[in-house]
Design a protein around this motif. Structure first.
Motif, PDB file in Angstrom:
ATOM      1  N   LEU B  59       0.951  -1.127   0.308  1.00  0.00           N
ATOM      2  CA  LEU B  59       0.397  -0.014   0.205  1.00  0.00           C
ATOM      3  C   LEU B  59       0.595   1.338   0.800  1.00  0.00           C
ATOM      4  N   ILE B  60       1.921   1.122   1.007  1.00  0.00           N
ATOM      5  CA  ILE B  60       2.845   2.260   1.067  1.00  0.00           C
ATOM      6  C   ILE B  60       3.247   2.393   0.219  1.00  0.00           C
ATOM      7  N   ALA B  61       3.547   1.260  -0.714  1.00  0.00           N
ATOM      8  CA  ALA B  61       4.556   1.423  -2.157  1.00  0.00           C
ATOM      9  C   ALA B  61       4.052   2.345  -2.600  1.00  0.00           C
ATOM     10  N   ILE B  62       2.731   1.373  -3.406  1.00  0.00           N
ATOM     11  CA  ILE B  62       1.982   2.583  -4.258  1.00  0.00           C
ATOM     12  C   ILE B  62       1.731   3.560  -4.447  1.00  0.00           C
ATOM     13  N   SER B  63       1.654   3.600  -3.440  1.00  0.00           N
ATOM     14  CA  SER B  63       1.101   5.280  -3.115  1.00  0.00           C
ATOM     15  C   SER B  63       2.048   6.924  -3.552  1.00  0.00           C
ATOM     16  N   VAL B  64       3.253   5.910  -2.415  1.00  0.00           N
ATOM     17  CA  VAL B  64       4.218   6.894  -2.690  1.00  0.00           C
ATOM     18  C   VAL B  64       5.045   6.658  -4.421  1.00  0.00           C
ATOM     19  N   GLY B  65       4.484   5.697  -4.919  1.00  0.00           N
ATOM     20  CA  GLY B  65       5.406   6.001  -6.518  1.00  0.00           C
ATOM     21  C   GLY B  65       4.673   6.409  -7.476  1.00  0.00           C
ATOM     22  N   MET B  66       3.013   5.986  -6.693  1.00  0.00           N
ATOM     23  CA  MET B  66       2.268   6.788  -7.789  1.00  0.00           C
ATOM     24  C   MET B  66       2.714   8.521  -7.651  1.00  0.00           C
ATOM     25  N   GLY B  67       2.562   8.320  -6.776  1.00  0.00           N
ATOM     26  CA  GLY B  67       2.847  10.530  -6.607  1.00  0.00           C
ATOM     27  C   GLY B  67       4.500  10.837  -7.131  1.00  0.00           C
ATOM     28  N   ILE B  68       5.594  10.140  -6.502  1.00  0.00           N
ATOM     29  CA  ILE B  68       6.710   9.818  -7.425  1.00  0.00           C
ATOM     30  C   ILE B  68       6.755  10.533  -8.562  1.00  0.00           C
ATOM     31  N   GLY B  69       6.153   8.925  -8.959  1.00  0.00           N
ATOM     32  CA  GLY B  69       5.827   8.921 -10.768  1.00  0.00           C
ATOM     33  C   GLY B  69       5.591  10.478 -11.557  1.00  0.00           C
ATOM     34  N   LEU B  70       4.501  10.819 -10.714  1.00  0.00           N
ATOM     35  CA  LEU B  70       3.618  11.902 -11.413  1.00  0.00           C
ATOM     36  C   LEU B  70       4.295  12.309 -12.017  1.00  0.00           C
ATOM     37  N   LEU B  71       4.730  13.518 -10.327  1.00  0.00           N
ATOM     38  CA  LEU B  71       5.541  14.350 -10.507  1.00  0.00           C
ATOM     39  C   LEU B  71       6.676  14.107 -11.250  1.00  0.00           C
ATOM     40  N   ALA B  72       7.362  13.187 -11.749  1.00  0.00           N
ATOM     41  CA  ALA B  72       8.949  12.734 -12.194  1.00  0.00           C
ATOM     42  C   ALA B  72       8.404  13.015 -13.665  1.00  0.00           C
ATOM     43  N   GLN B  73       6.771  12.172 -14.185  1.00  0.00           N
ATOM     44  CA  GLN B  73       5.957  12.465 -15.016  1.00  0.00           C
ATOM     45  C   GLN B  73       6.345  14.037 -15.970  1.00  0.00           C
ATOM     46  N   GLU B  74       6.243  15.157 -14.581  1.00  0.00           N
ATOM     47  CA  GLU B  74       5.851  16.262 -15.151  1.00  0.00           C
ATOM     48  C   GLU B  74       7.120  17.052 -15.574  1.00  0.00           C
ATOM     49  N   ARG B  75       7.724  16.352 -15.153  1.00  0.00           N
ATOM     50  CA  ARG B  75       8.966  16.950 -15.177  1.00  0.00           C
ATOM     51  C   ARG B  75      10.380  16.740 -16.153  1.00  0.00           C
ATOM     52  N   THR B 364       9.950  -0.004   9.971  1.00  0.00           N
ATOM     53  CA  THR B 364      10.615  -1.048   9.414  1.00  0.00           C
ATOM     54  C   THR B 364       9.424  -1.380   7.860  1.00  0.00           C
ATOM     55  N   LEU B 365       8.135  -1.149   8.181  1.00  0.00           N
ATOM     56  CA  LEU B 365       7.268  -1.341   7.878  1.00  0.00           C
ATOM     57  C   LEU B 365       7.309  -0.175   6.020  1.00  0.00           C
ATOM     58  N   LEU B 366       7.140   0.957   7.036  1.00  0.00           N
ATOM     59  CA  LEU B 366       7.272   2.012   6.800  1.00  0.00           C
ATOM     60  C   LEU B 366       8.787   2.452   4.785  1.00  0.00           C
ATOM     61  N   VAL B 367       9.651   2.404   6.064  1.00  0.00           N
ATOM     62  CA  VAL B 367      11.184   2.566   5.376  1.00  0.00           C
ATOM     63  C   VAL B 367      10.811   0.670   3.889  1.00  0.00           C
ATOM     64  N   ALA B 368      10.770   0.146   4.477  1.00  0.00           N
ATOM     65  CA  ALA B 368      10.518  -0.675   3.219  1.00  0.00           C
ATOM     66  C   ALA B 368       9.192  -0.091   1.827  1.00  0.00           C
ATOM     67  N   GLY B 369       8.314   0.251   2.710  1.00  0.00           N
ATOM     68  CA  GLY B 369       7.137   0.076   1.441  1.00  0.00           C
ATOM     69  C   GLY B 369       7.947   1.651   0.590  1.00  0.00           C
ATOM     70  N   SER B 370       8.766   2.188   1.255  1.00  0.00           N
ATOM     71  CA  SER B 370       9.215   3.806   1.002  1.00  0.00           C
ATOM     72  C   SER B 370      10.056   3.280  -0.595  1.00  0.00           C
ATOM     73  N   ALA B 371      11.350   2.587   0.211  1.00  0.00           N
ATOM     74  CA  ALA B 371      11.605   2.292  -1.086  1.00  0.00           C
ATOM     75  C   ALA B 371      11.595   1.345  -2.255  1.00  0.00           C
ATOM     76  N   LEU B 372      10.443   0.691  -2.046  1.00  0.00           N
ATOM     77  CA  LEU B 372       9.955  -0.067  -2.602  1.00  0.00           C
ATOM     78  C   LEU B 372       8.659   0.838  -3.833  1.00  0.00           C
ATOM     79  N   GLY B 373       8.370   1.611  -3.039  1.00  0.00           N
ATOM     80  CA  GLY B 373       7.430   3.031  -4.412  1.00  0.00           C
ATOM     81  C   GLY B 373       8.458   3.408  -4.841  1.00  0.00           C
ATOM     82  N   LEU B 374       9.462   3.754  -4.451  1.00  0.00           N
ATOM     83  CA  LEU B 374      10.585   4.013  -5.253  1.00  0.00           C
ATOM     84  C   LEU B 374      10.943   3.546  -6.594  1.00  0.00           C
TER      85      LEU B 374
END
Lengths: 163, 437, 228
Positions: B59-75, B364-374
């Motif tokens: 869940l964390i990975a998807i929300s983080v991934g979508m957020g940063i993916g969208l921003l990267a896309q905009e740039r 651990t869950l947050l950091v793992a989710g964020s790393a996977l989100g990347l």
């Protein structure tokens, strides 16, 4: 009766002269001139940062080409002539060594074009203030009276007036 | 201090800023974990609740991934569109909307535009500081490819002189863009108009042969077929733009009397300063309009820049909300292991140790989710880029940049601080009922 | 060596103010083995957990010269970590960890310099309880009930706490396992001089104690000393 008319006429003329002088004085704030080479409506945006862009309209009314190459200001560490460019989607300002202006031609320093970039500003620029700067030209230095406009201004507040 | 910061290289600044954003996590981590070894228990708890833990990480990975993916896309989109305008230093047209002219000339989306006449074109083309003054003629197509009339000089400039085959030598030869499905030697008949409304038979008899292919440019021009401008004018019955003595001439100079007109002239100058001077020169009330497509895009990006900020904030808020939901989930899970917590406290574990176990579990869950989100962000940006590139022909790449890392670092710090909360709540639960449950 | 216990004016009330337990006076010499019996809900466990400092109570509970009720939560935790071992009816082991890790669990929150000593002591206890060698590395899920409770005893006694509190230690075990456990528990506490207080229904366990307290409706109604 005749005397009264003469006095009234004289007074009116005097008023008109004063009014004219007043208007001319206003013009001095927007226009500076050097042997027919004029800088009109110099302006910059209000800013709290230590750099600012000065824009203006240049008109070469002299008989020879004039090259502008930069400037200086007592309120800033540097004043470089720069041109806008878009590199990798980012706005950058690249140094322009000099721009010649042919006799009878004009050159506009305007947002997303050419500008005089002040670096190392010693004061904040507030709307309504005036900044003193000099433009380096092949004719010599030209004094600029730079009007400070709003932080999001896109042109001089008097732009469009002809002087 | 500020002067020192400003003198640092940009990369150093970015890395330092990332570390600064992460610093609250480090401080919290040191404070919570100092002197204890909660990891064996954290591992044990993670393993026991591996299903829920995996779900939360995803869940964390998807929300983080979508957020940063969208921003990267905009740039990436910003860079891609800027790159598309790179070859268009200055465009001169009849007065009107800069945006309309830019869409037509840079992005090949023409609409009806007034024309510049031959004298104006010659004034531009003969200007001492102008090295290329390319007229453009729009309106024809072949399949999905636009057929655009222009000059050989501009075609070379567009492809950096990388042409497979050769340059056209007569009015019925053409150059195909890198993505046009025509090979050297193929012939085709352009249709009048575009898409479904294109009139296939309008230019019957105007057979063109592809004599060269242009190198890829990563712009919509890759899907265009370039032809001599005289050919477009001729098939539309507008003449050749040359006087009768030179009726077979291809390219400039054009005869001002027979010049059919061009909606835009792409201007290039060798001297850096000259573009700015030419812009002043050709900005004439009621006659011509001169503008930098880069400046129009920059203005557009300024608007988009505000949107980006809003997007960044929304992305962070969404991520924090997801993280908050996850933390609530953690709190619920922590009720499942409240017996273990009660046991630790009965055995005399200091409150901070129990706290560190619960916090480390969440961290651990947050950091793992964020790393996977990347990784998810990287992947989603890559996929989006492919879609956008395929649909617009604007070559978009969206590598993750420092601003996404900053966003992520900020997210990690905020949520690690937030996860102190459930950890603190767990400590308030009574011990004895937990032991006897 | 064990710690002597002196209780005076102890009362425990529920959150709503109902009196759960009242013990005006109670003394136990160091190293005694004391059984607590009584019907369910009589207050046995309340007394046991009060002795561990886990119940809010009034009065004084003095272990040696330390009044547990005068300490704050952190100090009580430290007191438990060093002075009191506990075992529970259903063992309360970390099922993801092996026997050795469970026995040495409290090493995780002790100062680094004490960890090795505690781990060695825990291993020694496991050896004594017949859980040495490869059994020590086995996951506790693979152990029998009796073995698990012995791991819990090793955990409770790894820090050489002078007091051991046991809450129904044999209730989850079959007879044979319970008998073996009682033997181990009594031998270990007697040989180390540990004070043992065990709440239990198990008459075999009760019969091995020096003294048996019977609790009814929150009060000690009988106090028998075993005839030895």
């Amino acid at each position: 009766m005749m005397r009264i008319l003469v006095v009234v006429f004289a007074l009116l003329t005097a008023f008109a002269a004063v009014a004219q002088e007043q208007h001319d004085h206003d013009h001095d704030d927007h226009v500076s001139e050097l042997a027919g080479f004029r800088a009109v409506h110099a302006w910059a945006r209000a800013t709290g940062s230590n750099s600012a862009l000065i824009f203006m309209e240049l008109e070469n009314g002299s008989a020879a080409p004039v090259t502008i190459s930069g400037g200086e200001s007592t309120m800033a560490a540097s004043a470089r002539l720069v041109g806008f460019a878009l590199k990798n989607g980012r706005e950058v300002w690249q140094d322009i060594p000099g721009v010649p202006i042919k006799p009878g031609h004009a050159l506009h320093l305007e947002p997303h074009g050419l500008a005089l970039l002040l670096g190392g500003l010693s004061t904040q620029l507030k709307e309504g203030d005036e900044l003193k700067a000099r433009l380096h030209t092949s004719l010599g230095d030209l004094d600029l009276h730079v009007e400070i406009e709003g932080a999001n201004a896109t042109h001089h507040s008097h732009a469009g007036h002809s002087h | 201090m500020i002067a020192l910061w400003e003198n640092l290289p940009a990369l150093t600044q970015d890395i330092l800023f990332t570390l600064l954003l992460l610093s609250p996590s480090f401080v919290v981590g040191v404070f919570v974990l100092h002197g204890y070894a909660p990891w064996p228990l954290v591992r044990a708890i993670l393993w026991r609740f591996r299903g829920s833990s995996t779900l939360f990480v995803l869940l964390i990975a998807i929300s983080v991934g979508m957020g940063i993916g969208l921003l990267a896309q905009e740039r990436g989109l910003r860079r891609g569109t800027a790159h598309a305008a790179d070859k268009f230093d200055l465009v001169v047209s009849a007065p009107g909307s800069e945006m309309t002219v830019m869409m037509a000339s840079v992005f090949l989306k023409p609409s009806d535009m007034p024309l510049l006449d031959g004298e104006t074109y010659n004034a531009i083309a003969n200007h001492e500081n102008v090295s290329i003054a390319a007229p453009l003629a729009f309106g024809d197509s072949y399949g999905t490819a636009s057929v655009i009339g222009t000059t050989a000089q501009f075609a070379r400039y567009l492809a950096d002189d990388h042409i497979e085959g050769r340059m056209w030598q007569s009015a019925n030869e053409a150059l195909a863009g890198a993505l046009v499905p025509l090979a050297v030697g193929d012939s085709f008949t352009p249709a009048h108009g575009h898409g479904d409304s294109a009139e296939e038979e309008a230019h019957e008899g105007a057979d063109l042969v592809v004599v060269g292919r242009l190198a890829p440019t990563g712009t919509p021009w890759d899907r265009a077929i370039l032809v001599p401008v005289e050919m477009v004018w001729t098939v539309h019955g507008l003449g050749t733009g040359h006087d009768p003595q030179h009726r077979d001439q291809i390219g400039p100079p054009f005869d001002p009397q027979t010049f059919p007109g061009t909606p835009a002239v792409v201007v290039r100058s060798e001297a850096l300063w000259a573009n700015y001077a030419l812009r002043s020169e050709f900005t004439r009330d009621r006659e011509t309009m001169a503008f930098f497509p880069g400046a129009v895009l920059a203005q557009l990006y300024q608007v988009l820049g505000d949107v980006r900020q809003v997007m960044s904030i929304m992305a962070v808020v969404t991520q924090v909300l997801v993280a908050a939901a996850v933390l609530l989930g953690l709190f619920i899970i922590s009720r499942l292991f409240h017996r273990q917590i009660a046991l630790l406290r009965a055995l005399g574990a200091p409150a901070r140790f129990v706290f560190s176990v619960v916090w480390s579990f969440g961290a651990t869950l947050l950091v793992a989710g964020s790393a996977l989100g990347l990784l998810v962000g990287f992947g989603s940006a890559a996929v989006l880029s492919k879609v956008v590139t395929a649909r617009t022909d604007i070559f978009v790449t969206a590598p993750l940049g420092m601003s996404e890392l900053h966003l992520l670092a900020g997210f990690v710090s905020i949520t690690l601080l937030l996860s102190l909360l459930p950890a603190a709540i767990v400590l308030r639960q009574p011990v004895v009922p937990g032991l006897r449950a | 060596m064990g710690l002597p216990l002196t209780i005076s004016g102890l009362s425990v009330s529920s959150k709503r103010g109902r009196l759960l337990l009242s013990v005006p006076d109670l003394d136990m010499p160091a190293g005694s083995l004391v059984g607590i019996e009584g019907a369910s809900g009589a207050g046995k466990s309340t007394l046991l957990y009060a002795l561990a400092g886990l119940q809010e109570a009034k009065g004084s509970i003095r272990w040696g010269d330390q009044d547990l009720l005068a300490l704050n939560a952190g100090e009580r935790a430290r007191f438990r970590a060093n002075r009191i071992g506990m075992i529970f009816q259903d063992f309360l082991l970390f099922e993801e960890l092996d026997a050795g890790e469970n026995a040495a669990l409290t090493a995780l929150f002790r100062p680094r310099r004490e960890r090795a000593t505690l781990r060695a002591k825990a291993a020694e206890r496991l050896d004594f309880l017949g859980l040495g060698g490869e059994t020590r590395d086995r996951n506790v899920v693979s152990l029998s009930g009796g073995e698990r409770q012995r791991v819990a005893i090793a955990r409770a006694m790894a820090a050489e706490a002078p007091v051991l509190l046991a809450d129904e230690p044999t209730a989850s075990l079959d007879r044979a396992a319970a008998d073996r456990l009682i033997e181990d528990l009594v031998n270990l506490t007697r040989s180390s001089g540990t004070t043992l207080i065990a709440v239990s229904h198990d008459q075999t366990l009760i019969s091995r104690m020096d003294r048996v307290l019977t609790i009814r409706d929150g009060a000690i109604v009988a106090d028998r000393k075993a005839a030895r």
